[in-house]
Enzyme design. Structure first.
Site, PDB file in Angstrom:
ATOM      1  CE  LYS A  91      -3.892   1.872   2.732  1.00  0.00           C
ATOM      2  NZ  LYS A  91      -4.804   1.556   3.863  1.00  0.00           N
ATOM      3  CB  SER A 166      -8.044   3.471   2.904  1.00  0.00           C
ATOM      4  OG  SER A 166      -7.211   2.817   3.833  1.00  0.00           O
ATOM      5  CB  SER A 190      -8.185   0.525   5.850  1.00  0.00           C
ATOM      6  OG  SER A 190      -8.843   1.762   5.819  1.00  0.00           O
TER       7      SER A 190
END
Ligand SMILES: [Zn+2]
Lengths: 504, 495
Positions: A91, A166, A190
């Site tokens: 990420k 996210s 997330s």
């Protein structure tokens, strides 16, 4: 999924690839090339990545191949890192030495860290090939990956739908065969919610299990780092590589790290699985409800005992979560002032330093980030501290006690991961508060610090549904054990989205 | 001067002292002063994204040490908090500090002003981190259009020591600071150099009618860069407030800036303009439990503190109280003094009896004067304890006179040579032999009939002239007592 002959390398699991690499049936270069090829085929329609490093990927793939060849020659495969040659995505809030780390914000658009996050360092040490950085909501604030400044990420199961967030880029990349596994961050869901939306496995480990050093902080007391994988076995393998005490993170735990892959085949016979009744009330879509209930029944037929438990305070979890998370975020975001690094307005030599900081922040942060900074600043301000932050901390303690008490009546808790399947871009609620409801089942684990995993357990309207299992502190082993049983009981093993031909 | 008529001055002091730990408080960077700008930095002290603090255990130990030496209680359980505000020298946009649970609290320092002992309470000692150093390029802050940042200082451990408003004059404030500094330096927790900024202070000043129980509104004085400035600033500010109140005005709660060049304080900001620091517990650091066993270990390892040391000097060596206090206050002077005493004791008991008092006299007198004149520290001078001990020995054994010793000292101080060698090379050995002296005395008497006649005429002062002539003849080597005795004898013979 079994290693059937027609499957492409980029769609295989980490444990399948490990076996083939060890037997010399395939090279890391071949695997990595196939992953890069898949990116070429689907990135235009999926948009999972914000940075792809082909050259460096191939260089480390070759290094892994050399190491494996040497180890095979010496008959000492144990000397090779556990993830040697496996293509992994990170990420874009995980700092990578020399590789742009943006948090998908204009503020850090050109930020190149001079250091690796501990997770990145551990993955490299295990031999992983870091292929790139995945899309995310700006500074991990969002549930759809749409607040990224770069582009949207589309759900590999239906490009008209969001991937969740996210860590939407992580989940989409793993689902679409653009990485064998990925590392995301989870502050309120997330990792788990996008895993649920994209039909992959996502785990938020116990707070303190995985070092946070070098992962750009959103909410320090809630942030956790964990794997996104194609199956539960891979989740165990990835967790093995990243878990454990780190001297650079004072909140990382000294507790011993077991070999999580040993839990994969233990089955659930005799385990008590709690169903918090508050989680099965209204608020969940009918499709999700029936799939989740079927998954729980499957666990029961596999030998688990289902018990009903109660966490009455859970109705406050979301409020407590948004108070704690925004308060900490408002402070964590303060270092992004444009002074030492980050965005600076151009051609403004005339402004004083206070204006320079205001302009840097004002022009580079998106709406959602600003909203949360303002909320958090308000929550912490002197007249409000006791009524908001102070109260939130006390409530958080009570919530944690309730979760711990519930976990004395059972070995783990089962619930949906998200109230719905991935929604269409055009169905999305405009009201930010409605969007915050996406986190209704997931924030509890962050507030209590306990581990939780989301495992695909079926489909509703042709979209994947995740089952969330929450466990006791540092008991990720039980989550692997139960997660694997969910996988087996769901009867969907190996079902992959059809990608490549997707309409843009 | 500070207490003006019917008003009493009330002063509280806040001190920040940089810890002398080798590495910073939340990262492993070095803390050397004067290093190339930004050479002692890392992601943590630069406030890079994702970097996390890790507490330096030594910094915690130093804070506990300071707390114990200031007679404080040590918290069993404590934590760090974030103090949030924006400033370019603050890397993270917050300072890791301590809000409601300081590591040490409720202690005191005993001071003495004009022979009056007084106890000043210390409310708290807490640990926090330094900010970076902001340097304005150009001549001054007004004309400067550029600011440079040096993060070498960012993250150095800092202790904040807050007194109660127990001081009643600028003199007491200065005595408090002097004592506090001597304690911190003796502990080795800080070098407390105000000129390098490793010790800084702020004074809270208010005035109230004499005998009142209620304090007046206070003003906070900032930018005080020396003990002298503290004294002046408090005097100025208290006078300003008294004048204001006398004229029927009201003191407002504000922060004022001390302008050392103009010798006055000026308005900086009001209480209402003060920032809301939005303190909250630092989630990146675990709460701290301080084991009582560890605290006791630290307590038993505390060095001798200035008060105890001065008392020992008085008791053991019979030093005058003022000499003892002056030496004990400076760690450097005290350890030098101790070494001189050791050397004297080694050289022989006879000299050792009076030696320490002599050593003290040298240190507070000629040695301090020479250091001041040269603008150097004792450690930078060429004077070694053994050299001073040897010099004292030469005087004690009658080898040289006290007067000669002063000139020998000058050479020893300047060149670091052995006093015995100076005496030998320059032929400075004192003449104490009665026969030898008598011959010289007779010669001088015969050569100076005039002054001798004056002496007999009752002018006692003429004897001084004759002694002077003898000293001139012997180049100062004549033993003064012996010379006086023999001269009077010889004159008596002629009367
Ligand atoms: Zn550092």
């Amino acid at each position: 999924m079994s290693g059937n002959a027609s499957a492409r390398l980029c769609d295989m699991t980490v444990h399948e690839l490990q076996g083939m690499l060890a037997r010399g049936q395939v090279s890391s270069r071949e695997i990595t090339c196939d992953v890069l090829a898949r990116m070429d085929e689907v990135e235009a329609s999926i948009g999972a990545y914000v940075t792809i490093d082909r050259e460096e990927s191939l260089r480390s793939a070759d290094a892994a191949d050399a190491a494996i060849a040497r180890a095979r020659r010496d008959g000492d495969l144990g000397s090779v890192g556990e993830l040697a040659g496996i293509p992994v995505a990170l990420k874009d809030n995980v700092c990578t030495h020399g590789m742009r780390t943006t948090c998908c914000s204009k503020m850090l658009e050109n930020f190149i860290p001079p250091y690796d996050a501990t997770v990145a360092e551990r993955l490299r040490a295990a031999g992983a090939v870091i292929v790139g950085k995945t899309n995310m909501d700006e500074f991990a604030m969002g549930s759809t990956t749409e607040t990224s400044i770069f582009h949207v990420t589309r759900n590999p199961w239906d490009p008209g739908r969001v991937p969740g967030g996210s860590s939407g880029g992580c989940a989409a990349a793993v689902a679409a065969g653009e990485a064998a596994a990925a590392i995301g961050s989870d502050t309120g869901g997330s990792i788990r919610q996008p895993a649920s939306f994209c039909g992959v496995v996502g785990m938020k480990p116990t707070y303190g299990r995985v070092s946070r050093y070098g992962v750009v902080a959103f909410s320090s007391s809630l942030d956790t780092i964990g794997p996104v994988t194609r199956d539960v076995h891979d989740c165990a393998i990835m967790l093995n590589a990243i878990a454990g005490r780190d001297e650079r993170d004072s909140t990382s735990a000294p507790d011993a790290v077991p070999d999580y892959s040993e839990y994969v085949d233990r089955g659930v016979r005799g385990l008590r699985i709690g169903m918090p009744k508050e989680f099965f009330g209204p608020g969940m879509s009918d499709g999700v409800r029936s799939v989740v209930e079927r998954a729980v029944r499957a666990l029961e037929s596999a030998g688990a005992r289902i018990v009903e438990v109660s966490i009455p305070l859970v109705e406050h979890a979301l409020a407590v979560y948004y108070l704690v998370a925004t308060a900490e975020a408002s402070s964590n975001m303060a270092r992004l002032d444009g002074i030492r690094y980050g965005y600076r307005p151009e051609g403004r030599a005339d402004v004083d330093v206070a204006d320079l900081m205001s302009l840097s922040r004002g022009q580079s942060f998106g709406m959602e980030v600003k909203r949360r900074i303002m909320l958090g600043t308000f929550v912490l301000s002197s007249g409000n501290f006791d009524s908001f932050y102070g109260r939130a901390l006390r409530s958080r303690r009570l919530l944690k006690e309730e979760v711990e008490r519930a976990l004395t009546e059972c070995d783990c808790l089962a619930s949906p991961t998200a109230p719905t399947v991935a929604f269409r871009f055009d169905e999305e609620p405009d009201d930010p508060l409605a969007m915050y409801l996406q986190d209704i089942y997931t924030t509890l684990a962050n507030l209590a610090g306990v581990p939780a995993i989301s495992v695909p357990c079926g489909f509703a309207n042709e979209m994947p549904v995740g089952l969330q299992i929450m466990g006791r502190m540092f008991d990720e082993g039980t989550l692997i054990q139960v997660g694997r049983a969910v996988e087996l009981g769901s009867g969907i093993g190996g079902r992959r989205p059809v990608v490549g031909g997707c309409a843009k | 001067m500070t207490e003006r008529g019917d008003y009493e001055v009330v002063v509280g002091i806040e001190v920040h002292a940089e810890l002398a730990t080798e590495s910073k408080v939340f990262c492993g960077c070095k803390t050397d002063f004067g290093a190339r700008p930004n050479s002692q930095t890392c992601p943590v002290c630069l406030g890079m994204p994702g970097a996390l603090p890790v507490l330096n255990r030594r910094a915690l130990e130093y804070t506990i040490r300071a707390g114990l030496a200031l007679n404080c209680s040590i918290a069993r359980w404590t934590k760090f908090d974030r103090k949030n505000y924006f400033y370019p020298d603050l890397a993270k946009g917050y300072q890791i500090s301590q809000y409601d649970i300081p590591i040490a609290h409720d202690g005191y320092i005993d001071i003495e002003v004009d022979g009056q002992p007084k106890r000043i309470r210390v409310r708290r000692v807490h640990l926090e981190e330094e900010t970076a150093k902001l340097v304005h390029a150009g001549d001054d802050i007004i004309s400067s259009n550029q600011s440079l940042l040096d993060f070498n200082r960012s993250g150095i451990g800092l202790i904040e020591i807050v007194s109660d408003a127990d001081m009643r004059s600028a003199d007491e404030a200065r005595a408090y600071l002097t004592k506090l500094r001597s304690i911190l330096v003796a502990l080795g927790v800080s070098d407390c150099k105000m000129e390098e900024g490793s010790m800084r202070c702020e004074a809270n000043v208010s005035v109230m009618p004499k005998g009142s129980k209620e304090y007046g509104t206070l003003a906070e004085l900032k930018n005080i860069a020396s003990f002298r400035a503290v004294h002046r600033a408090i005097q100025y500010e208290s006078a300003r407030q008294i004048e204001l109140v006398r004229a029927g005005g009201r003191v407002s709660r504000e922060t004022r800036h001390w302008d050392d060049a103009r010798g006055e304080t000026a308005f900086m900001r009001s209480k209402e303009q003060a920032a809301d620091y939005r303190y909250f517990p630092e989630p990146d650091l675990m709460p701290l439990e301080i084991a009582p066993g560890w605290v006791e270990e630290i307590r038993s390892g505390l060095p001798e503190l200035p008060d105890a040391r001065a008392a020992r000097y008085v008791g053991q060596f019979g030093l005058p109280t003022s000499d003892a206090a002056q030496i004990a206050e400076s760690r450097e002077l005290a350890s030098f003094f101790d070494s001189v005493c050791d050397a004297l004791a080694k050289a022989g008991q006879a000299q050792a009896a009076d030696g320490p008092r002599e050593a003290a006299k040298w240190l507070v007198g000629d040695v301090s004067a020479a250091l001041n004149a040269g603008g150097i520290e004792l450690s930078q001078s060429k004077l070694a304890p053994e050299l001073l001990a040897e010099l004292i020995g030469l005087v004690g054994s009658g080898k040289i006179s006290g007067k000669i010793a002063k000139s020998v000292f000058e050479e020893v101080f300047a060149r670091g040579v052995r006093p015995g060698d100076v005496v030998r090379e320059r032929g400075l050995v004192q003449i104490s032999d009665a026969g030898e002296l008598a011959a010289i005395v007779k010669r001088v008497i015969e050569a100076n009939p005039g002054p001798v006649a004056d002496y007999f005429a009752g002018k006692e002062r003429a004897i001084g002239f004759l002694v002077g002539q003898i000293m001139k003849e012997t180049r100062g080597r004549a033993n003064p007592q012996e010379t006086n005795r023999i001269l009077k004898e010889e004159l008596a013979k002629r009367s």
